[in-house]
Design an enzyme around this catalytic site. Sequence first.
Site, PDB file in Angstrom:
ATOM      1  N   ASN A   7       0.972  -1.119  -0.157  1.00  0.00           N
ATOM      2  CA  ASN A   7       0.248   0.320   0.166  1.00  0.00           C
ATOM      3  C   ASN A   7       0.763   1.444   0.095  1.00  0.00           C
ATOM      4  OD1 ASN A   7      -1.154   2.409   1.098  1.00  0.00           O
ATOM      5  ND2 ASN A   7      -3.265   1.024   2.038  1.00  0.00           N
ATOM      6  N   HIS A  10       0.925   6.644   1.785  1.00  0.00           N
ATOM      7  CA  HIS A  10       1.705   7.509   2.688  1.00  0.00           C
ATOM      8  C   HIS A  10       2.661   7.849   1.897  1.00  0.00           C
ATOM      9  CE1 HIS A  10      -0.698   7.095   5.810  1.00  0.00           C
ATOM     10  NE2 HIS A  10      -1.005   5.391   5.738  1.00  0.00           N
ATOM     11  N   HIS A  43      -5.846   3.397  -1.553  1.00  0.00           N
ATOM     12  CA  HIS A  43      -7.112   3.595  -0.931  1.00  0.00           C
ATOM     13  C   HIS A  43      -7.531   5.236  -0.886  1.00  0.00           C
ATOM     14  CE1 HIS A  43      -9.714   3.793   2.380  1.00  0.00           C
ATOM     15  NE2 HIS A  43     -10.799   4.518   1.877  1.00  0.00           N
ATOM     16  N   ARG A  45      -9.450   8.214  -1.165  1.00  0.00           N
ATOM     17  CA  ARG A  45     -10.539   8.545   0.015  1.00  0.00           C
ATOM     18  C   ARG A  45     -10.988   9.498  -0.505  1.00  0.00           C
ATOM     19  NH1 ARG A  45      -8.874   6.453   5.454  1.00  0.00           N
ATOM     20  NH2 ARG A  45     -10.468   7.705   6.285  1.00  0.00           N
ATOM     21  N   ARG A  49      -7.266  12.837   0.861  1.00  0.00           N
ATOM     22  CA  ARG A  49      -6.019  13.416   1.633  1.00  0.00           C
ATOM     23  C   ARG A  49      -4.807  12.819   1.117  1.00  0.00           C
ATOM     24  NH1 ARG A  49      -7.595  10.253   7.415  1.00  0.00           N
ATOM     25  NH2 ARG A  49      -9.244  11.071   6.778  1.00  0.00           N
ATOM     26  N   GLU A  70      -8.919   0.060  -2.702  1.00  0.00           N
ATOM     27  CA  GLU A  70      -9.568   0.440  -1.630  1.00  0.00           C
ATOM     28  C   GLU A  70     -10.352   1.248  -1.382  1.00  0.00           C
ATOM     29  OE1 GLU A  70      -7.384   0.284   2.244  1.00  0.00           O
ATOM     30  OE2 GLU A  70      -6.621  -1.516   2.022  1.00  0.00           O
ATOM     31  N   THR A 101      -8.471   3.874   8.807  1.00  0.00           N
ATOM     32  CA  THR A 101      -9.096   2.796   8.514  1.00  0.00           C
ATOM     33  C   THR A 101      -9.317   2.260   9.539  1.00  0.00           C
ATOM     34  OG1 THR A 101      -9.263   2.130   5.716  1.00  0.00           O
ATOM     35  CG2 THR A 101     -10.670   0.939   7.335  1.00  0.00           C
ATOM     36  N   GLU A 151     -11.199  -9.362   2.882  1.00  0.00           N
ATOM     37  CA  GLU A 151      -9.516  -9.021   3.990  1.00  0.00           C
ATOM     38  C   GLU A 151      -9.840  -8.963   5.079  1.00  0.00           C
ATOM     39  OE1 GLU A 151      -7.383  -5.895   2.270  1.00  0.00           O
ATOM     40  OE2 GLU A 151      -6.242  -5.447   4.350  1.00  0.00           O
ATOM     41  N   HIS A 191      -3.610  -4.967   7.484  1.00  0.00           N
ATOM     42  CA  HIS A 191      -3.975  -3.403   9.064  1.00  0.00           C
ATOM     43  C   HIS A 191      -3.193  -3.648   9.484  1.00  0.00           C
ATOM     44  CE1 HIS A 191      -5.511   0.710  10.740  1.00  0.00           C
ATOM     45  NE2 HIS A 191      -5.812   0.497   9.175  1.00  0.00           N
TER      46      HIS A 191
HETATM   47  N1  PXP Z   1      -6.080  -2.914   4.104  1.00  0.00           N
HETATM   48  C1  PXP Z   1      -6.871  -2.207   4.595  1.00  0.00           C
HETATM   49  C2  PXP Z   1      -8.232  -2.190   4.360  1.00  0.00           C
HETATM   50  C3  PXP Z   1      -6.136  -0.899   4.754  1.00  0.00           C
HETATM   51  O1  PXP Z   1      -7.192   0.186   4.818  1.00  0.00           O
HETATM   52  C4  PXP Z   1      -5.266  -0.547   5.627  1.00  0.00           C
HETATM   53  C5  PXP Z   1      -4.336   0.582   5.688  1.00  0.00           C
HETATM   54  O2  PXP Z   1      -4.446   2.077   4.507  1.00  0.00           O
HETATM   55  C6  PXP Z   1      -3.694  -1.638   5.157  1.00  0.00           C
HETATM   56  C7  PXP Z   1      -4.749  -2.660   4.504  1.00  0.00           C
HETATM   57  C8  PXP Z   1      -2.866  -1.476   5.086  1.00  0.00           C
HETATM   58  O3  PXP Z   1      -2.879  -0.769   6.537  1.00  0.00           O
HETATM   59  P1  PXP Z   1      -1.295  -0.638   7.500  1.00  0.00           P
HETATM   60  O4  PXP Z   1      -1.113   0.847   6.160  1.00  0.00           O
HETATM   61  O5  PXP Z   1      -1.509  -0.230   8.823  1.00  0.00           O
HETATM   62  O6  PXP Z   1      -0.253  -1.691   7.212  1.00  0.00           O
END
Ligand code: PXP
Length: 242
Positions: A7, A10, A43, A45, A49, A70, A101, A151, A191
Amino acid sequence: MAGLAVNVDHIATIREARKADYPDPVTAAMLAELAGADGIVVHLREDRRHIQDRDVRILRKVVQTKLILEMACTSEMVGIALDVKPDLVTLVPESREEVTTEGGLDLIIHNRSIGETIAALQNSGIPVSVFIDPESEQIRLAHKINANMIEIHTGVFCDAISQTAKTQAFNKIVDAAKLAHKLRLGVNAGHGICYNTIKAFKGLWEIDEFSIGHSIISRAVMSGMEKAVREMVSLIKELNKE
Ligand code: PXP
């Protein structure tokens, strides 16, 4: 063997902190693929953001593994997904106030609207995953409303402080993964997973793919810090040369 979907939200968070052109999550996605990632997750949003529409559209063109979008279950997002056609949509709950999330979708309350969204996306050939807490009722409902995958929300396990809470939370993940697999649902997990918590998943072969962002981006910043400073020091030294 389980896969890794990276992901890159960030990277966009850092970019948006200055509303600059860099760092670009598209570049980060390319590097993640070069390093062996099995997929790229973003994601988009409602409040934009971090990831922007432009990121999703460029990623769709350049990602060679698979692009996982996402998104919240809204008509705006469904429209974007139908247009962009990601390889997988993961439906997540979203609220403007949250930092990230916060929990899984509640399929007990929202099964009708989520079921309709799943059908609309699948009719366009887009498989759908639902992000849910490791609860048997949620998993059975995911199966009932025809999700392709779930998931499993691993946040409670990853954030637990006491060993008892950790064990309890992990046992729920194990039961959830096994039940989903038995129902022939694909099983992703994500997550809060970091370089430490990932070790607990050894042997849980029902998990198809881990979705990990924050810990990887954090490590990338730290492991690149020394090199980045050296490069700037060397440029400043050059300024003082005749
Ligand atoms: N899965 C989902 C559904 C999420 O919303 C997120 C956070 O955006 C992640 C996985 C990844 O989580 P993390 O950034 O804590 O690894």
